[in-house]
Design an enzyme around this catalytic site. Structure first.
Site, PDB file in Angstrom:
ATOM      1  N   HIS A 168       1.093  -1.330   0.081  1.00  0.00           N
ATOM      2  CA  HIS A 168      -0.365   0.020  -0.205  1.00  0.00           C
ATOM      3  C   HIS A 168       1.017   1.179  -0.148  1.00  0.00           C
ATOM      4  CE1 HIS A 168      -3.573  -1.957   0.569  1.00  0.00           C
ATOM      5  NE2 HIS A 168      -2.992  -2.434   1.641  1.00  0.00           N
ATOM      6  N   LYS A 566     -12.678   4.362  10.794  1.00  0.00           N
ATOM      7  CA  LYS A 566     -12.846   4.910  10.138  1.00  0.00           C
ATOM      8  C   LYS A 566     -14.337   5.051  10.558  1.00  0.00           C
ATOM      9  CE  LYS A 566     -12.460   5.245   4.814  1.00  0.00           C
ATOM     10  NZ  LYS A 566     -13.634   5.406   5.415  1.00  0.00           N
TER      11      LYS A 566
END
Length: 899
Positions: A168, A566
């Site tokens: 990532h 999140k």
């Protein structure tokens, strides 16, 4: 850039001030000397490159930043901000580059000092008599005391540590920069040895100046995004430099301790327990650049690396194995192997014989080396069909040496080679495929509507091609090379059934279909809550039942840390993940399933990061049971595995925690903590989630977030092949990936993703004594508090205010800052400390050393952001973006974490 001051930068401030109190941490003299010397050399390079004016600009900003950090009541911060505003664009860029280079040098000095300390500690330890905290011997000794030696050995043979390397976009550092840092670090090590004599210090310093000059002149930002195969090759470099030799070294160290003086003369007790995985080239969720062809190429690159390494290692062992047949008689099995080798290739055996007169063991190994080379070249006549065939041949050589009375030759380098074959096979890393459940649903609908031979959508064809690639890889490299298929956003059992349906469709029901284990990935809070119901239904699927029968009832479940955090905030996500693990572990026990929980932990705290060994020991009973698997992402890979000494320590610490997690005392402590503080956990969950949702669900929050952080610019940074977000807008956080969410808040010097809501939760509880008791007795709570402690230490509310002022929402800015102050206050009460990281001396010292310099870079970043946001600037948008991205790179290096 002179750093005699930087090593003493914190001064002697009043004890009441949190920021100035960091200065109390004493810097070890060897580290102080290294940082001072590297800073002096960087100053020389700056002056040579940009003249005294550049050096003076850097020094002026540095001095103001230190003063602002030492004395927050002064106007030094305002002066530093005014100074930054006077810079020309060229000046601003040069100053930003100077601070970024300094961070790279300070980081490498700290890393080298860590290696230095580890080596000194090793030199003072009797490997056969003394254990240390966090080591495998220590864990094994404690486990033996609790469950008995035989049971501890049994658990040791079943130990599994499975790091899965991912790419990532969290590594902001260019590979060219990494190479320069490595060379400077080598010169630093050489300088250490010069104290005992050797090459002149003058030559060492000249070489170091040349390398620092090269670092200064190297573009710190990539000009283009890396491709997926670039990312594959970058990970391969880590394998070559450390992992190939480090992993057998870990086995060897532990075996030496277990066997004592018998080590090297009898069969090892330790069996391989590290197994590498990789998503690089397999993770296609949200990354259109990962195709079936890329997956094949990624596997081919990895296989080429491991076969080359095995060939070289086998040849080196053969070259050293000069035992004579008269002193070390070959066994009948070895002679039989030699006969079979002659039948395969008379040419190879004659060459080997010519090099090894009367040395049959050596000759056989030389032919084995050539057969590994043939495997790499795909020479069907000579190639090994599998790694198991290679291991069988090596065992014949080993057994012959043992029978001939040469156990040290059998259990020396040859044993290391056998461990490497067992660990890496012919594939090096197990490639794991990941795809979003929605993509599978759409592909099945497309096929149902148009038929396999119809006009299918491009993505549907790619999905089917992925299965065909898996089949081809398994035929070429074996089932171990790729069989795990992870389903992102698993929300119902049909999402797992789709994996097997599509595999059958891709091979139209033939027997050539690959072996696949569909792995659910539970990411959101709602998915975690429903995980057990989905798993119950999964067991009814006929393909799953077949796999359970074939694999000994082994099941893997992945937990996503990023999206849950999140979704409901870091506190509620932590508690929800812990609860889900507890329930899934109980489900596995009810069904007699051997469970492996796969932790999708990012490098940053807002994505579940933090020390892995402490996290392992805080897991619920039976959720580990000797098996630990996690993602290792971005810059974390280099930090943990880039240096051999550090890599050995990291692997040992995590393996030790994994072994110890199932000790009765550890399980009882975790269970007791959960039971005693269940009500407290519920109150923390409710209050933190309320505070988090009041912020992120406030009207206009997504747009404000994009305005006050470099979110948009992070998306421009060419640091990974994967897109930064799923959609095109920031109208909703739902489509925003966790990486830029975390990265952007860390750049804005708040690290909000790692702590927001905790202050409100602790305040709602209000009972300091009860919270301190939880910190002592409830491991998951203690781990969360310690991680937040570190996150707060890397934050700076005065610098953050400069970012928050970029948005026209004083209400949101004040809410964030109030929660920050509340969180600092209550965390310090819980840990009973005067300032963040006061109780963690080494880490606190590292943060203290660089904090003023990060602040200097942040001011330059704010200037660029302000100009971009208002459009009121004299420089072009492209110049401002370049300056901002340069500061993003530097702040990431200074904070030592990105996303």
């Amino acid at each position: 850039m002179t750093v005699s001051e930087s090593a003493d930068a914190a001064g002697t401030p009043a004890a009441s001030n949190v920021r100035r109190s960091f200065a109390r941490h004493e810097v070890p003299e060897p580290l102080r000397e290294d940082v001072r010397m590297l800073g002096r050399l960087l100053g020389t390079v700056l002056e040579e490159s940009g003249g005294k004016e550049l050096l003076e600009s850097v020094e002026h900003l540095r001095e103001l930043s230190i003063l602002a950090y030492d004395d927050p009541e002064s106007d030094a911060l305002a002066q530093a901000r005014e100074l930054v505003e006077t810079y020309s664009m060229q000046q601003a860029e040069q100053v930003a580059r100077a601070f970024t280079c300094y961070f790279h040098l300070a980081n490498l000095a700290e890393e080298y000092h860590r290696v230095r300390v580890l080596r000194q500690r090793e030199a003072n330890v009797d490997a056969h008599a003394i254990t240390q905290d966090d080591t495998l011997p220590d864990a094994f000794a404690q486990l033996s005391a609790e469950v008995g030696h035989e049971e501890a050995v049994r658990r040791l043979t079943e130990l599994e540590f499975r790091p899965v390397l991912t790419a990532h976009p969290t590594e902001a550092r260019r590979r060219a920069v990494t190479g320069a840092i490595r060379r400077i670090s080598e010169l630093l090590a050489e300088r250490d040895s010069l104290r005992l004599g050797g090459t002149s210090l003058a030559e060492n310093e000249r070489s170091m100046l040349a390398e620092i000059d090269g670092l200064w002149r190297t573009a710190l930002i990539r000009t283009s995004k890396p491709t997926v195969l670039d990312e594959v090759r970058q990970i391969m470099a880590v394998f070559e430099s450390t992992l190939f030799n480090v992993i057998p070294a870990v086995y060897r160290r532990f075996d030496d301790w277990l066997l004592g003086e018998r080590a090297g003369r009898i069969e090892p007790i330790v069996t391989p327990f590290v197994s590498l995985g990789s998503w690089i080239g397999g993770d296609r969720d949200g990354n259109p650049n990962v195709t079936a062809e890329i997956t094949r190429e990624a596997t081919q690159i990895a296989s080429e690396k491991i076969l080359t390494a095995l060939e070289r290692s086998t040849h080196d062992i053969a070259r050293r194995l000069t035992v004579d047949d008269d002193t070390t008689k070959p066994s009948a099995a070895l002679n039989g192997l030699w006969t079979r080798q002659r039948q395969l290739s008379r040419r190879l055996t004659e060459l080997a014989d010519a090099k090894s007169a009367n040395e049959r063991h050596r000759a056989v190994l030389l032919v084995i080396s050539e057969r590994i080379a043939a495997t790499r070249r795909r020479d069907a006549d000579l190639a090994y069909a599998s790694a198991e065939q290679l291991e069988a041949d090596l065992r014949v050589v080993q057994d012959s040496l043992i029978a001939a009375g040469a156990p040290r030759a059998a259990y020396g380098g040859l044993q290391n080679l056998i461990w490497q074959v067992q660990t890496f096979g012919f594939h090096l890393v197990e490639l794991e495929v990941r795809q979003h459940s929605q993509v599978h649903e759409e592909a099945l609908a497309d096929i149902a509507e148009n038929g396999l031979d119809g006009d299918l959508k491009e993505r549907t064809v790619e999905v089917l091609d992925t299965y065909r690639a898996i089949g081809a890889i398994q035929k070429r490299y074996g089932v171990r090379a790729v069989r795990r298929y992870i389903v992102s956003f698993t929300q119902k059992p049909e999402h797992l059934a789709a994996v097997y349906q599509l595999a059958n469709l891709a091979f139209e029901g033939s027997d050539d279909a690959p072996i696949i284990d569909a792995i659910p990935l539970f990411e959101t809070f709602a998915d975690l809550e429903h995980s057990v119901d989905i798993l119950e239904a999964m067991l009814l699927l006929e393909p799953v039942q077949r796999r359970l029968e074939a694999n000994g009832r082994r099941v893997e479940v992945m937990l996503g840390y990023s999206d849950s955090s999140k979704d409901v905030g870091p506190v509620s996500a932590t508690l929800a993940l812990h609860s889900a693990q507890e329930r899934i572990a109980q489900w596995a026990q009810r069904h007699n399933i051997t469970l492996t929980l796969f932790h999708g932990r990012g490098g940053a705290l807002g994505r579940g990061g933090g020390p892995a060994n402490r996290a392992v020991l805080a897991q619920p009973p039976h959720s580990v049971d000797g098996r630990f698997k996690l993602t290792e992402q971005g810059e974390v890979i280099l930090a943990r595995y880039g240096d051999p000494t550090i890599a050995v320590q990291h692997i040992e610490h995590v393996a030790a925690a994994t072994l110890l997690a199932s000790a009765p005392s550890v399980e009882e402590r975790n269970e007791a903590g959960v039971q005693r503080f269940k009500e407290l956990g519920a109150r923390l969950d409710e209050a933190s989630r309320l505070a988090f949702h009041e912020l992120v669900k406030a009207d206009g929050f997504p747009q404000w977030f994009a305005e006050v952080t470099p979110l948009e610019e992070v998306g421009l940074l060419p640091i990974g092949s994967r897109p930064a977000r799923r959609g095109l807008s920031v109208s909703s956080l739902d489509d925003l990936r966790a990486i830029p969410w975390v990265f952007s808040w860390s750049q804005a010097r708040l690290n909000l993703a790692g702590w927001y809501g905790l202050g409100s939760a602790l305040e709602a509880v209000g009972d300091v004594d009860e919270l301190r008791a939880a910190y002592r007795e409830w491991p998951v709570f203690a781990t969360m508090i310690d991680n937040v402690d570190m996150s707060l230490a890397k934050s700076d509310d005065r610098i953050a205010q400069q970012y928050l002022a970029l948005g026209d929402r004083d209400d949101l800015a004040e809410r964030v800052l109030a929660e920050y102050r509340r969180t600092v206050e209550w965390v310090l009460k819980v840990i009973d400390a005067p300032w963040p990281l006061a109780n963690r001396r080494v880490l606190g010292r590292a943060v203290q050393l660089r904090s003023p310099y990060v602040g200097a870079l942040s001011l330059i970043q704010v200037r660029a952001l302000r100009a971009l946001r208002t459009g009121d600037h004299q420089s072009s948008k492209e110049e401002l973006q370049h300056l901002l991205l340069l500061t993003v790179n530097g702040v990431a290096a200074g904070l030592q974490n990105t996303g």
